[in-house]
Each structure stands twice: as C-alpha cells, then as structure tokens.
Design a protein around this motif. Structure first.
Motif, PDB file in Angstrom:
ATOM      1  N   TRP A 156     -16.539   0.094  -8.735  1.00 23.96           N
ATOM      2  CA  TRP A 156     -15.253  -0.600  -8.672  1.00 23.96           C
ATOM      3  C   TRP A 156     -15.028  -1.141  -7.261  1.00 23.96           C
ATOM      4  O   TRP A 156     -15.412  -0.504  -6.293  1.00 23.96           O
ATOM      5  CB  TRP A 156     -14.120   0.365  -9.049  1.00 23.96           C
TER       6      TRP A 156
ATOM      7  N   ARG B 144      -8.949   1.190 -14.279  1.00 19.31           N
ATOM      8  CA  ARG B 144      -9.684   0.825 -13.081  1.00 19.31           C
ATOM      9  C   ARG B 144     -10.557   1.952 -12.557  1.00 19.31           C
ATOM     10  O   ARG B 144     -11.226   1.780 -11.532  1.00 19.31           O
ATOM     11  CB  ARG B 144      -8.695   0.375 -11.991  1.00 19.31           C
TER      12      ARG B 144
ATOM     13  N   ASP C 239     -15.484  -3.742 -12.513  1.00 23.64           N
ATOM     14  CA  ASP C 239     -14.369  -3.721 -13.457  1.00 23.64           C
ATOM     15  C   ASP C 239     -14.190  -5.100 -14.074  1.00 23.64           C
ATOM     16  O   ASP C 239     -13.999  -6.084 -13.352  1.00 23.64           O
ATOM     17  CB  ASP C 239     -13.091  -3.293 -12.721  1.00 23.64           C
TER      18      ASP C 239
END
Length: 272
Positions: A105, A192, A109
């Motif tokens: 991330w 996330r 994502d």
C-alpha cells in the motif's frame, strides 16, 4: 458537477419504469413515504461515518511514514473493528497475502488507481451513495468513480464474466433487504489495509431501516479459499438530511493518469 446531472437523469429514467418510485429531490423530507410498493423506503443519499475504509479491524491512529510531509493531514485515524468478533478469520496462506497487500500500500490498492471498489467496500468508503427504489429492481449509485450497481429483485441473474462489482440479486425477508453478490474478479480490496476476497467470494448484505434516517448494515463474507469460516461486518449507515442532499462528482481517472500512463510517455527528444 456533471455527476449530479447524470445521477438525476439515471434516477428519473429508472423511476419512470418503476411504480411508486420518486427521485429523492422530488420527495422532500416531509413528503417521503414510509414504504414503497409495500416495502421499507430506502430512497435517499447515504454514507458511513467510520474508518472502515482504512481497516475493517480495530486500529490505532498512526502516521503514514511515506508521506511524512503531510503531517497530521496524512495520518490514519483510529477506528473500532466493524468485524463481529473483532478479527477476520484468515487461512494462513491468505493471511500472508493480506500482509503482502498491506506492505504494497498505497500503490497496490485498487482505490489508488481509481478502479471500481467492489462490494461491500463501496458502501463504507468516505463518499456518499444514493439508493433509488421503486417496486422492482433497486439501483445503487456511488459518488466514488461514478460506480453503480443494479440489484435484481425479480429476475435473478448470473454474470457471464467476473467483474469488479459482481452481480447483485436481492430479496426481502420481512422488512430487511437481503442482497447476495458474487462473480467478483478478485482484484478489489475490502479496505486500505489489504484485506481482500477472491473470485470464490460471496457477499450477503442485510439492510434494515431501523429509523427514517438510519440503516443497520450487515455484510457476511463467505470465501472458503481465503477464510476459515464466514464472517460479518456491521455498521450504521446515515441518511444525509440536508435539503439539497445529493451525490456529487468524483470521477477520479484524471487524478491518476500520471500513475497509470507515465511509463507510456515518450522521452522529450523522441516527442520532438
């Protein structure tokens, strides 16, 4: 503001073929009926007010070390778990994949690249969405990426190919709207923090109107290739009650063109 016109037109066309349906702006707060075609009236603009899009599980506030220049603006807010039981029951190999997603991330994502959010994530992103309900199929229109989905209430369908948003088939259990979604492409994340499901996943949502402006939202996720057992998230969804409540435009593709296409740019010498 173009999405406001598009949504209004879509709602008007959709309502034109659905008995008992009225676009939200025509109903008015005082005139909104309690029921539509005998069922609870979900028409309206809704949103979640939590940090589930950051992490479905409980988490402390923390800094984004990669974006330290943003200071508190770029920090992750704390949040309580919306997972019943607190933790997601990953299988060991799937947990390793979740950890790899998390380490990748934000680049990994799909939200970063403006891909469609999938279900159930679309319902708790920090953007509003509108439900358009008549006497038949029910339309969900999302502010994020101008996403939408049609919940088939009468003629349940199967998708010929897997997609980001999957296929949604709905039914009523008393006053609860039950939606089963499947046929996902396995690329969408649930938040996330790298939580995810595969194309084998099935999401069963339950929406119960517990007050005129409050939905009890539950989503049970069953994916035996990823989780040791089905698990459920639960949260309230709140109606936006402003007189001019509406979803606005967030067409994010122009915001990510550099990320998506930077590698395809010709060097300056070649472009001359």
């Amino acid at each position: 503001m173009g999405n406001r016109f598009a949504v209004a037109m879509a709602a008007a066309v959709f309502c034109a073929v659905l008995p008992g349906c009225q676009p939200e702006q025509e109903q008015g707060q005082a005139a909104r009926p309690d029921r539509v075609a005998g069922q609870p009236n979900f028409n309206g603009v809704w949103r979640a007010l939590n940090s589930a899009n950051w992490n479905l599980e409980g988490h402390s506030a923390s800094a984004l070390t990669e974006f330290w220049q943003l200071g508190a603006i770029g920090a992750i807010p704390a949040g309580q778990s919306v997972v019943e039981g607190g933790k997601i029951p990953y299988l060991p190999e799937a947990l390793a994949q979740r950890d790899a997603n998390r380490a990748g991330w934000p680049k990994a994502d799909p939200e970063t690249l403006c891909y469609l959010p999938g279900i159930p994530r679309a319902n708790y992103m920090p953007y509003a969405f509108q439900i358009v309900q008549g006497g038949g199929d029910i339309l969900f229109v999302y502010e994020y990426a101008s996403a939408n989905r049609l919940v088939a209430m009468t003629e349940h369908k199967e998708l010929p190919v897997d997609t980001w948003m999957g296929q949604s088939n709905g039914s009523w259990e008393g006053d609860t709207l039950v939606i089963e979604s499947f046929g996902f492409n396995g690329r969408a994340w649930l938040d996330r923090s790298g939580n995810y499901l595969t194309p084998a996943g099935v999401v069963t949502e339950r929406l119960t109107l517990v007050s005129p402006d409050h939905i009890d939202y539950q989503a049970t996720i069953n994916d035996p290739t990823t989780f040791s057992e089905p698990w459920t998230i639960r949260m309230p969804l709140y109606r936006m009650i402003e007189e001019n409540a509406q979803i606005l435009e967030f067409k994010c593709v122009p915001f990510v063109e550099e990320l998506l296409y930077k590698d395809l740019e010709l060097p300056e010498e070649s472009a001359q």
